[in-house]
Design a protein around this motif. Structure first.
Motif, short mmCIF file in Angstrom:
data_model
loop_
_atom_site.label_atom_id
_atom_site.label_comp_id
_atom_site.label_asym_id
_atom_site.label_seq_id
_atom_site.Cartn_x
_atom_site.Cartn_y
_atom_site.Cartn_z
N ASN A 168 -36.24 121.57 1.29
CA ASN A 168 -36.71 122.32 2.45
C ASN A 168 -35.92 122.00 3.72
O ASN A 168 -36.24 122.50 4.79
CB ASN A 168 -38.20 122.04 2.70
CG ASN A 168 -39.06 122.58 1.59
OD1 ASN A 168 -38.72 123.57 0.95
ND2 ASN A 168 -40.19 121.93 1.34
N ALA A 169 -34.89 121.17 3.60
CA ALA A 169 -34.11 120.76 4.78
C ALA A 169 -33.32 121.94 5.32
O ALA A 169 -32.80 122.77 4.57
CB ALA A 169 -33.17 119.62 4.40
N THR A 170 -33.24 122.00 6.64
CA THR A 170 -32.43 123.04 7.30
C THR A 170 -31.52 122.36 8.30
O THR A 170 -31.76 121.23 8.72
CB THR A 170 -33.33 124.06 8.02
OG1 THR A 170 -34.13 123.36 8.98
CG2 THR A 170 -34.23 124.81 7.05
N ALA A 171 -30.48 123.04 8.69
CA ALA A 171 -29.53 122.51 9.67
C ALA A 171 -30.19 122.43 11.04
O ALA A 171 -30.97 123.30 11.43
CB ALA A 171 -28.30 123.39 9.72
N SER A 172 -29.81 121.39 11.79
CA SER A 172 -30.34 121.24 13.15
C SER A 172 -29.67 122.27 14.07
O SER A 172 -28.65 122.87 13.72
CB SER A 172 -30.08 119.83 13.66
OG SER A 172 -28.69 119.65 13.87
N THR A 173 -30.22 122.45 15.26
CA THR A 173 -29.67 123.39 16.23
C THR A 173 -28.24 123.00 16.59
O THR A 173 -27.36 123.86 16.69
CB THR A 173 -30.55 123.42 17.50
OG1 THR A 173 -31.90 123.64 17.10
CG2 THR A 173 -30.13 124.52 18.45
N LYS A 176 -25.88 123.97 13.82
CA LYS A 176 -25.68 125.43 13.79
C LYS A 176 -24.66 125.87 14.86
O LYS A 176 -23.87 126.75 14.64
CB LYS A 176 -26.99 126.16 13.98
CG LYS A 176 -27.90 126.07 12.78
CD LYS A 176 -29.22 126.78 13.04
CE LYS A 176 -30.14 126.64 11.85
NZ LYS A 176 -31.44 127.26 12.09
#
Length: 182
Positions: A168-173, A176
């Motif tokens: 479920n990990a996503t890239a930080s702002t 990005k």
């Protein structure tokens, strides 16, 4: 005359009251390996230690030789999963305990009333290694930031939780923003 072999409370023995033979003893030792698909020149087989030792044996029971054939099968069936040292000739065989993996009945002969007159019992025992302290260790985590109480989770639960977090990990702002469109 005496005890030929024993495991837990069970004895393979020959005496004036009972004949409980020990037959078809077999065991072996094998390396634990796995294949390596690496093409960089590394050996294609990795040795990971030794497989667990397995013992197979059998007995042929006769009611006329002082043995309750069905009763013996039922008592062995209840022992599946238990682990005890295996003794042959009064001397411990192997490095430790052996777990009864299976017991099979075959060649059963019954009378006209359904009483067991004879049968062959076959056994499979596997070397028993208790789970290591590190494998069964409990991971302590905070159950709630507000409560301050700690709950214990098994390693399996902890690993599953970590896998779920990773999926479920996503890239930080910031990551990005740094990403180049090309």
């Amino acid at each position: 005359m005496g005890v030929i072999a024993s495991w837990g409370t069970k004895k393979f023995e020959v005496n004036p009251k009972k004949i409980y033979p020990f037959r078809d003893f077999s065991t072996g030792f094998k390396l634990k390996t796995n294949a390596n698909a690496d093409t960089s020149g590394t050996s294609p087989t990795n040795t990971r230690g030794r497989e667990l030792e397995q013992i197979t044996c059998s007995t042929y029971l006769l009611a006329s030789a002082g043995v309750d054939v069905r009763g013996e099968f039922d008592s062995w069936r209840k022992l599946v999963g238990e682990a005890h040292p295996f003794f042959i000739g009064g001397v411990s065989f192997g490095a430790g305990n052996f777990q009864l993996e299976s017991v099979d009945i075959s060649e059963a002969q019954l009378d006209t009333n359904g009483n067991f007159l004879a049968a062959a019992l076959s056994f499979t025992f596997t070397e028993y290694i208790p789970a290591s302290a590190s494998a069964t260790a409990k991971a302590t985590t905070k159950s709630s930031k507000s409560s301050g109480k700690s709950a214990t989770k098994s390693m399996t639960e902890t690993i599953a939780e970590k896998k779920k977090e990773a999926m479920n990990a996503t890239a930080s702002t910031d990551d990005k923003k740094k990403k180049s469109p090309y």
